[in-house]
Design a protein around this motif. Structure first.
Motif, mmCIF file in Angstrom:
data_model
loop_
_atom_site.group_PDB
_atom_site.id
_atom_site.type_symbol
_atom_site.label_atom_id
_atom_site.label_comp_id
_atom_site.label_asym_id
_atom_site.label_seq_id
_atom_site.Cartn_x
_atom_site.Cartn_y
_atom_site.Cartn_z
ATOM 1 N N SER A 16 0.601 -1.090 0.178
ATOM 2 C CA SER A 16 -0.354 -0.456 0.041
ATOM 3 C C SER A 16 0.729 1.273 0.126
ATOM 4 O O SER A 16 0.473 2.265 -0.196
ATOM 5 C CB SER A 16 -0.935 -0.320 1.458
ATOM 6 O OG SER A 16 -0.487 -0.481 2.365
ATOM 7 N N ARG A 17 1.763 0.980 0.527
ATOM 8 C CA ARG A 17 3.045 2.072 0.293
ATOM 9 C C ARG A 17 2.614 3.139 1.469
ATOM 10 O O ARG A 17 3.368 3.787 2.351
ATOM 11 C CB ARG A 17 3.119 3.264 -1.417
ATOM 12 C CG ARG A 17 4.015 4.703 -1.288
ATOM 13 C CD ARG A 17 3.907 4.922 -2.805
ATOM 14 N NE ARG A 17 2.413 5.043 -3.164
ATOM 15 C CZ ARG A 17 3.649 5.609 -4.292
ATOM 16 N NH1 ARG A 17 4.121 5.936 -5.405
ATOM 17 N NH2 ARG A 17 1.524 6.561 -4.822
ATOM 18 N N LEU A 140 -0.134 4.241 -8.073
ATOM 19 C CA LEU A 140 0.752 3.694 -7.543
ATOM 20 C C LEU A 140 -0.329 2.177 -8.894
ATOM 21 O O LEU A 140 -1.009 2.300 -9.127
ATOM 22 C CB LEU A 140 0.432 2.350 -6.530
ATOM 23 C CG LEU A 140 0.625 2.907 -5.128
ATOM 24 C CD1 LEU A 140 0.205 2.215 -4.525
ATOM 25 C CD2 LEU A 140 2.612 2.096 -5.654
ATOM 26 N N ASN A 172 -6.674 0.612 -10.819
ATOM 27 C CA ASN A 172 -6.544 0.238 -9.494
ATOM 28 C C ASN A 172 -7.022 2.193 -8.404
ATOM 29 O O ASN A 172 -6.838 2.306 -7.345
ATOM 30 C CB ASN A 172 -5.413 -0.580 -9.227
ATOM 31 C CG ASN A 172 -4.084 0.631 -9.199
ATOM 32 O OD1 ASN A 172 -4.331 0.850 -10.212
ATOM 33 N ND2 ASN A 172 -2.947 0.345 -8.240
ATOM 34 N N PHE A 196 -6.526 7.597 -0.540
ATOM 35 C CA PHE A 196 -6.542 6.145 0.443
ATOM 36 C C PHE A 196 -6.620 5.189 -0.026
ATOM 37 O O PHE A 196 -7.126 4.297 -0.599
ATOM 38 C CB PHE A 196 -8.407 6.806 0.501
ATOM 39 C CG PHE A 196 -8.725 7.859 1.152
ATOM 40 C CD1 PHE A 196 -9.104 8.002 2.027
ATOM 41 C CD2 PHE A 196 -9.035 9.393 -0.223
ATOM 42 C CE1 PHE A 196 -8.990 9.608 2.593
ATOM 43 C CE2 PHE A 196 -9.959 10.269 0.510
ATOM 44 C CZ PHE A 196 -9.383 10.253 1.869
HETATM 45 C C1 LIG Z 1 -5.684 3.969 -5.122
HETATM 46 S S1 LIG Z 1 -3.940 3.298 -4.520
HETATM 47 C C2 LIG Z 1 -4.494 3.785 -3.007
HETATM 48 C C3 LIG Z 1 -2.919 4.525 -2.155
HETATM 49 C C4 LIG Z 1 -1.784 4.227 -1.719
HETATM 50 N N1 LIG Z 1 -1.681 3.847 -0.940
HETATM 51 C C5 LIG Z 1 -0.858 5.018 -2.221
HETATM 52 O O1 LIG Z 1 0.285 5.111 -2.125
HETATM 53 O O2 LIG Z 1 -0.603 5.734 -3.765
HETATM 54 C C6 LIG Z 1 -4.246 1.797 -4.487
HETATM 55 C C7 LIG Z 1 -3.664 0.660 -4.269
HETATM 56 O O3 LIG Z 1 -2.922 1.001 -3.117
HETATM 57 C C8 LIG Z 1 -2.430 -0.463 -2.822
HETATM 58 N N2 LIG Z 1 -3.773 -1.165 -1.026
HETATM 59 C C9 LIG Z 1 -4.370 0.045 -0.691
HETATM 60 N N3 LIG Z 1 -5.501 -0.223 0.019
HETATM 61 C C10 LIG Z 1 -4.590 -1.797 0.352
HETATM 62 C C11 LIG Z 1 -4.768 -2.816 1.600
HETATM 63 N N4 LIG Z 1 -6.123 -2.630 2.069
HETATM 64 N N5 LIG Z 1 -3.787 -3.370 1.771
HETATM 65 C C12 LIG Z 1 -3.358 -3.805 1.003
HETATM 66 N N6 LIG Z 1 -2.830 -2.714 -0.251
HETATM 67 C C13 LIG Z 1 -3.366 -1.703 -0.452
HETATM 68 C C14 LIG Z 1 -2.369 -1.484 -3.571
HETATM 69 O O4 LIG Z 1 -1.405 -1.344 -4.052
HETATM 70 C C15 LIG Z 1 -3.711 -0.873 -4.643
HETATM 71 O O5 LIG Z 1 -3.731 -1.185 -5.625
#
Ligand SMILES: C[S@@+](CC[C@H](N)C(=O)[O-])C[C@H]1O[C@@H](n2cnc3c(N)ncnc32)[C@H](O)[C@@H]1O
Length: 431
Positions: A16-17, A140, A172, A196
């Motif tokens: 999730s970064r 991402l 995504n 989010f």
């Molecule tokens: C819309 S982005 C969310 C923002 C992301 N945290 C960033 O840093 O840009 C969606 C991506 O975040 C990660 N992600 C979102 N929710 C997650 C969760 N509950 N657990 C693990 N990874 C998640 C996945 O890689 C997903 O494809």
């Protein structure tokens, strides 16, 4: 990155970064983010029903005289979209949509292709090093590389590798845009995407504000009080997709959800198919209702409640069971016996309370349907009868609860909506 005073980004482990974290206590109903769409596209069935720019519904839309494929509620909206991207697309649009490449796409790919066309045309005059372009390329990418679809406009500036790079973020990061739970389009909101992560027990939800002469705006609203330091999560999918959601997260988003709801499902084990026999199904529903009555409902879903869940009730979480109860309620509430409608409506309410977090819009909309169903019965009964009096009291109770839930999210989407219906029903119940 400055996102507003209530939320900040912090590093998060795993794919999730980063995560959006509350910098202070946030009250239920507060807006934590408001951002305009960078780009949108309407679903095909909404074309000609809504303005292509502001997405408001209108019966007096003017067609673009160039392509006859885009519709506007005012010259202001037409001008906004013309300057934004339509001037680059208009002349080629009909040739593009009748091309073999476009025609061969699946419906969801066509929608993505149109959204990508809008975006590339919009970015055409912008430096590739600009904040606007990097607000998209810094998101991402999705887990699987998918070839980008043919687009209506090829830019000498936004070249094919950059188009692919942008498209790899679509699956995504993009959002469905909806009004009162009905999807009418897709949109790109990079600030919200960056912030989010997902949870099946979200503490915030996105709503869309539509007003003439502006692009649709997303507002992210707290569904409950949120403590300082808590992560803010949106639902990427309907949490009621209890069986299929993990697979969708893996394929489309590249993660495994480990929220409390998913951990709860993991703990109770595989969900057996519900019985085909109607009598056995009814017995299962009755057992669920008895369990719910014996379990103090204190605003917590079962996944955050300490009481063990009886294993013979697991089939109630099968998607087919939920769909069956929803259909039974829909049919009976429109054209059936009040007792059948109320019975299936209350089973559905129990399921929603187990699945969704408190104040989730689906719960509020369903309570409103229950209130309307009870009211319709009062109309059929002798006004002086006990049955009419009971139905009126029930309608009042469901309506009060619906109001509390739906007011948390507040006004959204099209003008006619549940808050207007609540006002009307309140007046009828007062009369
Ligand atoms: C819309 S982005 C969310 C923002 C992301 N945290 C960033 O840093 O840009 C969606 C991506 O975040 C990660 N992600 C979102 N929710 C997650 C969760 N509950 N657990 C693990 N990874 C998640 C996945 O890689 C997903 O494809």
């Amino acid at each position: 990155m400055p996102f507003g005073t209530a939320v900040k980004l912090e590093p998060r482990a795993g794919p999730s970064r980063s995560k959006a974290v509350a910098t202070r206590q946030i009250c239920a109903g507060s807006s934590v983010l408001s951002c305009e769409a960078l780009c949108t596209v309407l679903l095909p069935e909404e074309k000609g029903q809504r303005c292509d720019t502001c997405n408001s519904k209108s019966v007096q839309l003017q067609k673009c005289s160039g392509c006859a494929a885009y519709f506007y509620c005012s010259t202001v909206c037409q001008g906004l979209q013309w300057r934004s991207h339509h001037k680059k697309i208009c002349k080629r649009f009909n040739k593009y949509t009748s091309s073999l490449g476009f025609q061969a796409l699946a419906p969801h790919e066509k929608l993505d292709a149109l959204l990508l066309s809008h975006l590339v045309a919009q970015l055409d005059g912008v430096s590739v090093d600009s904040d606007l372009v990097s607000s998209i390329t810094s998101l991402l990418p999705g887990p699987i590389e998918i070839a980008s679809p043919p687009i209506a406009f090829s830019s000498t500036h936004i070249r094919a590798p950059l188009v692919r790079d942008i498209y790899s973020r679509f699956g995504n990061n993009n959002f469905v845009i909806h009004s009162h739970l009905t999807t009418f389009g897709h949109g790109i909101f990079p600030r919200a995407s960056r912030m989010f992560n997902h949870s099946c027990l979200p503490n915030v939800a996105a709503k869309y504000i539509l007003s003439p002469s502006t692009f649709p705006k997303m507002e992210v609203v707290a569904l409950r009080d949120i403590s300082e330091g808590e992560e803010l999560c949106l639902p990427y999918l309907d949490p009621a997709l209890l069986q299929s959601r993990q697979q969708i997260f893996q394929l489309s988003y590249g993660f495994e959800c480990r929220c409390d709801s998913c951990l709860f499902l993991e703990k109770i084990g595989p969900i057996p198919k519900p019985p085909d026999d109607q009598v056995e199904r009814d017995k299962l529903a009755l057992d669920l209702m008895q369990f719910m009555q014996a379990t103090p409902y204190d605003g917590l879903t079962l996944s955050t409640c300490s009481i063990p869940f009886p294993s013979d009730l697991r089939p109630v979480f099968h998607e087919s069971f939920i769909a069956h109860v929803a259909e039974k309620f829909r049919n009976a509430s429109h054209d059936g016996l009040y007792s059948t409608a109320l019975n299936s409506g209350l089973i559905l309410l129990a399921l929603y309370r187990l699945i969704y977090p408190p104040n989730y819009p689906q719960i509020g909309m369903h309570l409103l349907e229950l209130a309307k169903t009870s009211w319709n019965t009062t109309v059929l009964e002798d006004p002086a009868s006990l049955a009419a009096d009971r139905a009126k009291r029930e309608s009042r109770a469901y309506l009060d609860e619906a109001k509390a839930v739906l007011q948390t999210l507040g006004p959204e989407g099209d003008l006619d909506g549940p808050l207007v219906e609540i006002d009307t029903l309140e007046q009828l119940l007062r009369a």
